[in-house]
Design a protein around this motif. Structure first.
Motif, PDB file in Angstrom:
ATOM      1  N   ALA A 172       0.833  -1.199   0.000  1.00 32.92           N
ATOM      2  CA  ALA A 172       0.000   0.000   0.000  1.00 32.92           C
ATOM      3  C   ALA A 172       0.874   1.259   0.000  1.00 32.92           C
ATOM      4  N   THR A 174       3.774   1.473  -1.397  1.00 34.60           N
ATOM      5  CA  THR A 174       4.316   1.631  -2.753  1.00 34.60           C
ATOM      6  C   THR A 174       3.248   2.139  -3.712  1.00 34.60           C
ATOM      7  N   LEU A 175       1.968   2.005  -3.326  1.00 28.85           N
ATOM      8  CA  LEU A 175       0.900   2.508  -4.175  1.00 28.85           C
ATOM      9  C   LEU A 175       0.483   3.918  -3.763  1.00 28.85           C
ATOM     10  N   GLY A 176       1.269   4.514  -2.876  1.00 30.34           N
ATOM     11  CA  GLY A 176       1.028   5.913  -2.546  1.00 30.34           C
ATOM     12  C   GLY A 176       0.077   6.156  -1.393  1.00 30.34           C
ATOM     13  N   ALA A 177      -0.125   5.171  -0.525  1.00 29.82           N
ATOM     14  CA  ALA A 177      -1.062   5.352   0.582  1.00 29.82           C
ATOM     15  C   ALA A 177      -0.435   6.150   1.717  1.00 29.82           C
ATOM     16  N   SER A 178      -1.265   6.947   2.385  1.00 38.72           N
ATOM     17  CA  SER A 178      -0.826   7.598   3.625  1.00 38.72           C
ATOM     18  C   SER A 178      -1.131   6.645   4.779  1.00 38.72           C
ATOM     19  N   GLU A 181      -4.753   6.248   5.213  1.00 38.41           N
ATOM     20  CA  GLU A 181      -5.342   5.420   4.153  1.00 38.41           C
ATOM     21  C   GLU A 181      -5.046   3.941   4.379  1.00 38.41           C
ATOM     22  N   GLU A 185      -8.233   2.100   4.313  1.00 41.36           N
ATOM     23  CA  GLU A 185      -8.431   1.408   3.035  1.00 41.36           C
ATOM     24  C   GLU A 185      -7.900  -0.024   3.045  1.00 41.36           C
TER      25      GLU A 185
ATOM     26  N   PHE B  97      -6.300   0.561  -7.480  1.00 38.97           N
ATOM     27  CA  PHE B  97      -6.148   0.930  -6.060  1.00 38.97           C
ATOM     28  C   PHE B  97      -5.077   2.004  -5.877  1.00 38.97           C
ATOM     29  N   GLY B  98      -3.949   1.824  -6.570  1.00 36.66           N
ATOM     30  CA  GLY B  98      -2.859   2.783  -6.433  1.00 36.66           C
ATOM     31  C   GLY B  98      -3.253   4.160  -6.947  1.00 36.66           C
ATOM     32  N   LYS B 100      -6.205   5.398  -7.011  1.00 38.79           N
ATOM     33  CA  LYS B 100      -7.115   5.961  -6.015  1.00 38.79           C
ATOM     34  C   LYS B 100      -6.331   6.527  -4.824  1.00 38.79           C
ATOM     35  N   LEU B 101      -5.401   5.723  -4.300  1.00 40.49           N
ATOM     36  CA  LEU B 101      -4.638   6.179  -3.137  1.00 40.49           C
ATOM     37  C   LEU B 101      -3.801   7.397  -3.477  1.00 40.49           C
ATOM     38  N   ASP B 102      -3.280   7.395  -4.707  1.00 41.94           N
ATOM     39  CA  ASP B 102      -2.332   8.428  -5.087  1.00 41.94           C
ATOM     40  C   ASP B 102      -3.026   9.734  -5.452  1.00 41.94           C
TER      41      ASP B 102
END
Ligand code: ADP
Ligand code: MG
Lengths: 269, 304
Positions: A172, A174-178, A181, A185, B97-98, B100-102
């Motif tokens: 997550a 690496t997918l840009g999550a804070s 999130e 999420e 998903f990425g 969306k998160l990004d």
């Protein structure tokens, strides 16, 4: 042979047969008891039970000043306490359980405490609640909330540890999550079915504390009424109340299972 | 923008007193598919975790596109062997998903629903396009528990690449798959490589840069354009595993026959250099110095 399958129709026939056998033997015991004592109320016949059913739904008070039926007063009191207590208990146990699973510096101080307190039988803690919270409505709700809090927090925390892998969290990132999130999420979405299952599992224990408390103190509620009526051996009302409790349990079970299927179609247990 | 997609400078890693990796130097150019091979337990996963940023190295520095890696972030993608997808999302949601998160935030999802929904639509359509590209258009609505291992790994690869990270790490991604699925996935990577070549010809920066751990030597040489061997079997091996092999390898296009005999010589050399316990050599014996050979690293097509 163990686990040999039997035809579907036979299964259902036996299932219905079991229920009928229970009802018939109950009625026979009741009749036998009535033969020895005309006025017995400990094992009322179905006719008497039906009387009891009518009695609990009969409006109380004088005709010019009617009061709600006994049943509605009791069910309102009990459901309100149960609902409020469960809501508070579930909210805080999910919050704390998830945070414990997410942050080591929350897990470290709370883990052992929660583990220890989750092992104290909540009914044994009742005197403490009476002493601390008094005996009004808020006592019942806080007792239910605290009664489920520790064991549910423990379960939620374990669900986070087991179901949310480090890989899921690192990916997550690496997918840009804070961080928020990841909690909402990833962790929340992953354990939602476990949360619903835990609510289902906690309703039983919550009912136990609540009814036990209502039997000890309180002026309304299913537990209070069961105790009052059984004191005067008015078992036709008591049995109807017990049957209604079973129905409530079944309905809650079914409702939460349906909710889980709807919200988490991906979940296979 | 750095000329390197990934740069590992003097990386060493120890667990307690046990030194696993010793002085790893590695530069990866955009568009390269680099295979990493080595005996099990030599530190391949440790190297990937360092690059990912989850387990920072004991010493040394890692840069992705010139930016130091401090923690896992969207510059480095990852595909794991055993954990591939989020159970609670279907294929197209997993891939998007990425995005969306990004590109959206929790508050936006709450308070700017219109904007969020229109973004969501474009994310899902991008995700479906990508799934189509990897041959999974029929699986868009499927949840992970309804997919085979090979399908899941493909979705996971799409999930990583849709973010356009500087580099994607694959840790034995196909290790748990049967032979047929393995081949499908290898072909998928070869198609990515063809797009890289096209991008280079058109003067664009290639999008698919891969560092891939595998225990299959054939797979390494077949899929990658450069193979790296990590091993302790060198003269300073007691100090930890080092890169003892680093050479370009033949490029296959997806249409070429899977003829592994073409590179049997290189495979034998690789096996000897990396896996032979008896053969202790200088660690630089089989290493190409890429900084001096950047034209080779930027090759457009290999003459066959
Ligand atoms: N968290 C850890 N703590 C201690 N030793 C570790 C840890 N992770 C890996 N190792 C050791 O480091 C070495 C390299 O492990 P790894 O990178 O997983 O090897 P592989 O090349 O098979 O992926 C192994 O000897 C392993 O026992
Ligand atoms: Mg490994």
């Amino acid at each position: 042979m163990i686990r040999r399958t039997i035809p579907e129709w036979l299964f259902w026939l036996l299932a219905i047969g079991g229920i009928i056998a229970l009802l018939v033997s109950y009625e026979m015991v009741s009749l036998a008891q009535t033969r020895t004592n005309e006025l017995q109320t400990t094992i009322p016949s179905f006719g008497k039970l039906f009387e009891g059913l009518k009695q609990i739904f009969r409006a109380q008070g004088l005709p010019e000043n009617p009061k709600p039926a006994m049943f509605w007063v009791d069910i309102r009191a009990t459901m309100w306490r149960l609902g409020l207590g469960m809501t508070i208990g579930v909210f805080f146990s999910v919050l704390v359980g998830v945070l414990m699973g997410a942050y080591r510096w929350i897990e470290a101080p709370l883990g052992p405490v929660v583990m220890f307190l989750s092992k104290v039988p909540p009914t044994a803690m009742m005197p403490i609640y009476f002493a601390l919270a008094g005996t009004d409505q808020s006592m019942f709700a806080s007792m239910v909330a605290l009664g489920i809090f520790f064991s549910m927090t423990q379960s939620i925390y374990q669900a986070v540890c087991q179901d949310v892998t480090d890989e899921a969290i690192n990916k997550a990132y690496t997918l840009g999550a804070s961080e928020f999130e990841i909690i909402y999420e990833v962790i929340w979405k992953q354990i939602l079915p476990k949360i619903i299952d835990n609510i289902r599992l906690q309703i039983g224990p919550a009912m136990v504390f609540l009814l036990a408390a209502e039997m000890v103190v309180g002026g309304a509620g299913l537990g209070y009424q069961i105790r009052m009526q059984s004191r005067v051996l008015n078992m036709s009302v008591v049995y109807v109340y017990l049957a209604i409790l079973a129905l409530i349990g079944l309905a809650a079970e079914w409702g939460l299972a349906t909710l889980r299927r709807k919200l988490c179609p991906w979940y296979v247990d | 923008m750095s000329q390197y997609a990934l740069e590992v400078k003097s990386l060493s890693h120890s667990f307690g007193n046990y030194r696993v990796l010793d002085n790893i130097q590695l530069q990866v150019y955009p568009g390269q598919i680099v295979a990493v091979v080595g005996p099990s337990g030599c530190g391949k996963s440790t190297l990937l975790k360092a690059i990912l940023g989850t387990n920072p190295p004991t010493s040394g520095e890692i840069l992705t596109d010139g930016i130091p890696v401090r923690s896992p972030n969207r510059n480095v993608g990852i595909v794991y062997q055993n954990y591939s997808l989020y159970d609670f999302l279907n294929a197209e949601q997993n891939v998007s998903f990425g995005l969306k998160l990004d590109e959206t935030s929790f508050l936006m999802r709450l308070f700017a629903i219109r904007k969020y929904l229109s973004l969501r639509k474009s994310h899902l359509s991008k995700s479906r396009d990508f799934l189509k590209q990897v041959g999974l258009e029929s699986a868009c609505g499927k949840y992970p528990h309804e997919m085979s291992g090979g399908m899941k790994q493909r979705v996971a690869v799409a999930q990583a690449f849709i973010m356009r990270p500087k580099i994607v790490l694959l840790d034995e991604p196909f290790g748990a798959l049967d032979e047929a699925m393995r081949e499908d996935l290898q072909l998928m990577l070869l198609r990515f490589y063809q797009e890289n070549l096209l991008a280079k010809q058109e003067g664009r920066r290639p999008e698919y840069t891969i560092l891939m751990v595998t225990h299959e030597l054939n797979e390494a040489i077949y899929v990658a354009d450069r193979v790296i061997g990590l091993s302790r079997f060198h003269t300073q091996g007691d100090q930890g595993a080092a890169i003892v092999y680093d050479k370009p390898c033949p490029i296959f296009s997806p249409e070429d026959p899977r003829d592994f005999s073409k590179f049997s010589e290189q495979r034998d050399e690789l096996r000897k250099a990396v896996f032979d316990e008896e053969y202790i050599k200088d660690r630089n014996k089989y290493v190409t110095f890429w900084s001096e050979l950047s034209e080779l690293a930027n090759r457009v097509a290999e003459p066959r």
